[in-house]
Design a protein around this motif. Structure first.
Motif, short mmCIF file in Angstrom:
data_model
loop_
_atom_site.label_atom_id
_atom_site.label_comp_id
_atom_site.label_asym_id
_atom_site.label_seq_id
_atom_site.Cartn_x
_atom_site.Cartn_y
_atom_site.Cartn_z
N ALA A 255 15.10 68.16 21.19
CA ALA A 255 15.59 67.13 20.26
C ALA A 255 17.08 66.85 20.45
O ALA A 255 17.77 66.46 19.51
CB ALA A 255 15.29 67.53 18.82
N LYS A 256 17.60 67.06 21.65
CA LYS A 256 19.00 66.75 21.98
C LYS A 256 19.03 65.93 23.26
O LYS A 256 19.39 66.44 24.32
CB LYS A 256 19.81 68.03 22.14
CG LYS A 256 19.90 68.88 20.89
CD LYS A 256 20.71 70.15 21.16
CE LYS A 256 20.80 71.01 19.89
NZ LYS A 256 21.57 72.26 20.15
N PRO A 257 18.62 64.69 23.19
CA PRO A 257 18.51 63.91 24.44
C PRO A 257 19.87 63.70 25.10
O PRO A 257 20.85 63.36 24.44
CB PRO A 257 17.90 62.58 23.98
CG PRO A 257 18.21 62.52 22.51
CD PRO A 257 18.23 63.92 22.00
N ARG A 258 19.91 63.97 26.40
CA ARG A 258 21.09 63.71 27.22
C ARG A 258 20.65 62.75 28.32
O ARG A 258 19.83 63.13 29.18
CB ARG A 258 21.61 65.01 27.84
CG ARG A 258 21.90 66.10 26.81
CD ARG A 258 23.17 65.79 26.02
NE ARG A 258 23.45 66.81 25.01
CZ ARG A 258 24.08 67.96 25.26
NH1 ARG A 258 24.50 68.20 26.49
NH2 ARG A 258 24.30 68.83 24.32
N ARG A 259 21.19 61.53 28.32
CA ARG A 259 20.69 60.50 29.22
C ARG A 259 21.80 60.02 30.15
O ARG A 259 22.98 60.03 29.80
CB ARG A 259 20.13 59.32 28.42
CG ARG A 259 18.92 59.70 27.59
CD ARG A 259 18.34 58.52 26.87
NE ARG A 259 17.10 58.88 26.19
CZ ARG A 259 16.41 58.06 25.39
NH1 ARG A 259 16.86 56.83 25.18
NH2 ARG A 259 15.30 58.46 24.82
N VAL A 260 21.37 59.57 31.32
CA VAL A 260 22.31 59.11 32.32
C VAL A 260 23.02 57.84 31.88
O VAL A 260 24.17 57.58 32.25
CB VAL A 260 21.59 58.91 33.68
CG1 VAL A 260 20.66 57.71 33.60
CG2 VAL A 260 22.59 58.74 34.81
N GLN A 261 22.37 57.03 31.00
CA GLN A 261 23.02 55.81 30.53
C GLN A 261 24.26 56.11 29.69
O GLN A 261 25.18 55.29 29.63
CB GLN A 261 22.03 54.97 29.69
CG GLN A 261 20.82 54.47 30.48
CD GLN A 261 19.64 55.41 30.39
OE1 GLN A 261 19.84 56.61 30.35
NE2 GLN A 261 18.43 54.86 30.37
N ASP A 262 24.26 57.30 29.05
CA ASP A 262 25.42 57.66 28.25
C ASP A 262 26.63 57.97 29.14
O ASP A 262 27.78 57.74 28.73
CB ASP A 262 25.10 58.88 27.39
CG ASP A 262 23.94 58.60 26.45
OD1 ASP A 262 23.22 59.55 26.11
OD2 ASP A 262 23.76 57.41 26.06
N ASP A 263 26.40 58.53 30.33
CA ASP A 263 27.49 58.89 31.23
C ASP A 263 27.86 57.75 32.17
O ASP A 263 29.04 57.59 32.54
CB ASP A 263 27.10 60.13 32.04
CG ASP A 263 26.87 61.34 31.18
OD1 ASP A 263 26.05 62.18 31.55
OD2 ASP A 263 27.52 61.45 30.11
N PHE A 264 26.87 56.95 32.58
CA PHE A 264 27.11 55.84 33.51
C PHE A 264 26.42 54.60 32.93
O PHE A 264 25.29 54.27 33.30
CB PHE A 264 26.54 56.15 34.90
CG PHE A 264 27.18 57.33 35.58
CD1 PHE A 264 28.34 57.18 36.30
CD2 PHE A 264 26.59 58.59 35.49
CE1 PHE A 264 28.91 58.28 36.94
CE2 PHE A 264 27.16 59.67 36.11
CZ PHE A 264 28.35 59.52 36.84
#
Length: 917
Positions: A255-264
């Motif tokens: 329940a802690k989504p880490r997505r590439v859209q957040d970084d790039f």
């Protein structure tokens, strides 16, 4: 200021200006070329990583499809449906599960990236039937005991798979493995590949599922990063599956989504576009990065993306270095020009400026213009430079085109292409080589070809052949072609055809090898040889049976006459009975030969095979004895089959007798039916089969089985493993010929010690099944007073028929061939019936003669006779409608009955059969 000074200053200024222009243009040109190429290299790296990731799971889909039709999995299903026992496999469900577990373990040993292999049933909440995982000592494969098996019916993978139509495969997203509902620690990213198994009635029975461990593939991608590169793997939502910082991976599982859209943020469009893409993007802090993105589906499942990034400074390092070098060189050139201009300003100023323009134009790819003035030397230099530039451009373009063409040909070749150096180390390994041998390009490059693909026993021989090839320039240029045994990555041996050629290069020889897998060609050749052998034997046996039937016809008729004459002599009457029984045995033998040769007349009808099997089973019980149990497993709604019911009954009885002989101590005979569809792929693998709908009849026993060494010969005529006197060797041959003549297919499956199954595939009929009842035949001789024209090329048979018909009261005319018969008809002789052999020498066979007679005498009635009929009145073994045939050999009673039938009930040839065959 003196002119020379002004010229020197102007010349130096011009040189500085030209050098600056060259530097700026060079930098721009290099940047314009270098950035796309750097991005292309980044994209190529990402594609290679994606290909490697896809290759790591490529086999899982094929493996799970293979286990859908695996005998072990089907046997467990049959055993479960038959209350824990599979009659065909002769083993309990527990034993079958134990065997399947061992096979799963073997799969885990041979495929290190498989984490679990499971067989899950629908019943009991989706309880696991068999599971093999790596929970053994030191992570070794182990079959999980029954007490540790779990219920998986509530898992998404099970629910999704069990809803799939038959034949489809479920592929899960990449996620963390769970045990008993808890995420396994340390984390194990897995890809689940599953397919459903269905019972014979179409209901789902369970699933076979493979958990593919993605850790090795992810580790290779992570460890390959260097030179400031960062590599990521994300799912179709952009969640990190692989990240340089492991704490950011699989955040969605917690329940802690880490997505590439957040970084790039700029990667959102590239990911949404799918496929492959590259470009320069900004991260959330504003730093520029080069990015290569490739989108792919693992095992044709959910989409993932592989991303490789490189800081912009690293991406353009070569271009910046080229710019700085250009500026330094320009400054040095300006200083040298200043010193030189002082000495030669007046003589070289103008030619040097022109030459500078020439160089500048060449850097931009423009047409080279010759400088004007400057003396003969400058002119020669300029011309030579122009020629060199043109030739350089042409050769470079041609070389690039040839290289690209060669790479395309090798990459798309159907045959494997392998290139080695003189020592046998692999330099090139195309996709076809990967498919044939199982080794990926990354695994093969740099390895010894001989040790990789050849059995150990042949390695020294191949080394000697290569050394001999390289010792002779002539043989190296001509090449070498041969066939040899090879081994695949999994250790499976197979035969290959190799074409070798050695090429000399500056560093020595390289050896190019084109390799072709001969497995399918060998199988096709063997199948063709077997079909040709059976066809040749069929032609021979058919011809022998035809001639023998003529002899038997005379013998049986003569014995009847002798029997009537010696009826008051018991001793002589007994002898005639023995001769008659021998003649009957010979007739039975020729009938079997004609059945094998596919030349017997058939009367196919729409037949209810279930009903026919029930009736046949009643006849089998006294024949097989009490020690053989007969069990029928007849499917509901079985299609009617287009087949001769009498011949089918005989074929089933033959198979039952063979089964009885294979079970001397008793056993079980199982009769089974079901509808099957043989598709185009099955027909392509069996040249004698046409794709379509068939009714399958299986006859299985629990006997001793057929040894593999003779399994291919069981249908050969006169081949028998029984004791002398117990069989003719024609039973199975008759079954084979009958099935083939009925446009069907037959297969035998056997395992020594476990029994044998014969499967008959008969074509589906178009209508409703007909009743099998037959009208009783009269046993009394009935004659008449009509005139009959007898046409028979065999003088003994002709004389016999003439005598028998006259004894029945008929008047007879006789002819040896069709021409003589037409002469009798043209002479005006009156006759009521044409009794003709089908196969006769000369220009007219029996059918053609009947047609000619019908033209001359409409309404003439015809009765045919033959030892076999080929296609004269039978098309593909089936009698034409309205045609009467008296098969040889026949007795007087048969002759009298058929002649009477032909004179009273036969159809008229001129009405429907007037055309020649």
């Amino acid at each position: 200021m003196r002119l020379s000074t002004r010229l020197t200053i102007a010349m130096v200024a011009l040189v500085l200006l030209a050098t600056t222009a060259v530097g700026v243009l060079s930098y721009r040109n290099i940047a314009a070329v270098a950035l796309p190429r750097a991005l292309d290299r980044l994209q190529t790296h990402a594609e290679l990583l994606g290909s490697e990731l896809a290759a790591s799971v490529r086999g899982a889909r094929a493996d799970v499809i293979g286990f859908r039709s695996a005998v072990a999995a089907i046997d467990i299903m049959n055993a479960h449906l038959n209350r824990s026992t599979d009659p065909a496999a002769a083993a309990s469900e527990t034993e079958l599960r134990r065997r399947l577990g061992r096979r799963f373990e073997a799969e885990l040993v041979s495929k290190p990236n498989y984490h679990e292999f499971r067989y899950i049933g629908v019943e009991d909440g989706g309880r696991e039937l068999v599971r093999a995982d790596r929970s053994g000592p030191g992570g070794s494969p182990r079959t999980v005991p029954d007490g540790e098996l779990q219920r998986k019916g509530d898992r998404p993978a099970f629910a999704e798979t069990i809803r799939l139509p038959a034949g489809e495969v479920y592929v899960s997203p990449v996620e963390l493995n769970q045990e008993n509902g808890v995420i396994e620690t340390p984390h194990v990213p897995v890809l689940r590949v599953a397919t459903a198994l269905h019972a014979p009635d179409g209901r789902p029975f369970g699933i076979v599922i493979i958990n593919v461990d993605m850790r090795p593939a992810f580790a290779r991608i992570r460890n390959a990063a260097a030179d400031g590169r960062r590599r990521y793997v994300v799912n179709d939502h952009g969640d990190y599956l692989l990240h340089p910082d492991p704490d950011r991976e699989f955040g969605f599982e917690f329940a802690k989504p880490r997505r590439v859209q957040d970084d790039f943020p700029e990667l959102t469009e590239l990911l949404a576009a799918g496929g492959t893409a590259s470009g320069v993007v900004l991260d959330r802090t504003g730093h520029r990065f080069g990015a290569g993105v490739v989108s792919l589906r693992l095992a044709e499942g959910p989409r993932i993306a592989v991303i490789e990034t490189l800081p912009y400074a690293e991406l353009m390092a070569t271009t910046i270095a080229a710019r700085d070098s250009t500026l330094i060189v320009g400054l040095v050139a300006a200083l040298c020009a200043f010193l030189l201009a002082i000495v030669v300003a007046r003589s070289l100023t103008r030619p040097l400026v022109q030459m500078t323009k020439v160089v500048e134009g060449f850097s931009r790819g423009e047409t080279v213009a010759l400088p004007a003035g400057g003396g003969h030397e400058i002119g020669v230099l300029a011309t030579a430079f122009a020629d060199m530039a043109a030739e350089s451009r042409a050769k470079t373009a041609s070389l690039l085109e040839s290289e690209q063409m060669a790479r395309d040909v090798v990459a798309n070749a159907l045959d494997a292409f392998v290139q080695t150096d003189e020592a046998g180390n692999i330099l090139e390994w195309n996709p076809a080589a990967e498919a044939i041998f199982g080794w990926s390009q990354q695994e093969a490059l740099g390895k010894q070809l001989i040790s990789l693909v050849l059995p150990e026993a042949l390695q020294s021989h191949r080394r000697r052949m290569r050394e001999q090839l390289l010792r002779s320039e002539a043989s190296a240029a001509a090449g070498e072609r041969f066939e040899i045994d090879a081994i695949r990555k999994d250790g499976h041996p197979f035969k290959i055809e190799v074409s070798l050629k050695a090429l000399r290069r500056r560093g020595g020889y390289v050896v190019n090898a084109f390799i072709r897998d001969m497995t399918q060609k060998i199988a096709a050749d063997e199948q063709l040889r077997q079909a040709q052998k059976m066809e040749a034997v069929g032609q021979l046996t058919g011809g022998v049976a035809h001639d023998f039937n003529n002899v038997l016809t005379v013998i049986t008729g003569t014995i009847e006459i002798l029997a009537a004459e010696v009826s008051d002599r018991p001793d002589l009457a007994a002898i005639t009975r023995l001769i008659g029984e021998a003649a009957d045995r010979g007739a039975e033998l020729t009938a079997h030969l004609l059945a094998f040769a596919r030349k017997q007349p058939l009367q196919p009808r729409d037949t209810d095979v279930n009903r026919l099997i029930v009736e046949s089973a009643k006849l089998m019980r006294p024949t097989l004895g009490e020690h053989v149990e007969i069990e029928s497993m007849l499917a509901d709604s079985v299609w009617p089959a287009l087949v001769d019911p009498g011949q089918l009954s005989s074929a089933l009885l033959n198979l039952a007798i063979n089964a009885r002989d294979a079970m001397p101590d008793g056993g079980k005979l199982t009769l089974e039916t079901r509808n099957v569809i043989l598709d185009e792929s099955y027909a392509a693998a069996h040249s004698d089969v046409r794709a379509g709908n068939y009714v399958m009849i299986a006859v299985s026993d629990t006997g001793v089985g057929i040894p593999e060494s003779i399994r291919d010969r069981v249908f050969d005529p006169f081949f028998s493993t029984k004791e002398v006197g117990r069989g003719t060797g024609l039973g199975l041959s008759m079954v084979y010929g009958f099935v083939k003549q009925s446009d069907g297919h037959i297969k035998v499956y056997s395992e020594e010690g476990f029994g044998t199954t014969f499967r008959l595939y008969l074509p589906q009929a178009g209508g409703s099944p007909e009743q099998l009842a037959a009208a009783p035949l009269s046993a009394e001789l009935e004659g008449g007073h009509e005139t009959i024209l007898i046409v028979e090329d065999d003088p003994l048979v002709r004389s016999y028929v003439d005598t028998q018909l006259q004894s029945l009261g008929y008047k007879t005319l006789s002819a040896a061939n069709g021409v003589e018969a037409l002469d009798i008809a043209d002479g005006g002789a009156a006759f009521d019936l044409l009794f003709t052999d089908v196969i006769m020498p000369g220009r007219l066979n029996g059918r053609q003669l009947a047609a000619e007679m019908a033209r001359r005498r409409p309404g003439l009635k015809v009765l045919f006779t033959s030892g076999y009929t080929e296609n004269a009145i039978i098309h593909h073994g089936r009698l034409d409608s309205g045609v009467l045939l008296l098969a040889k050999p026949y007795r007087k009673l048969d002759l009298a009955r058929m002649v009477r039938t032909a004179l009273t009930d036969a159809g008229i040839l001129a009405d429907s059969h007037s055309a020649p065959a």
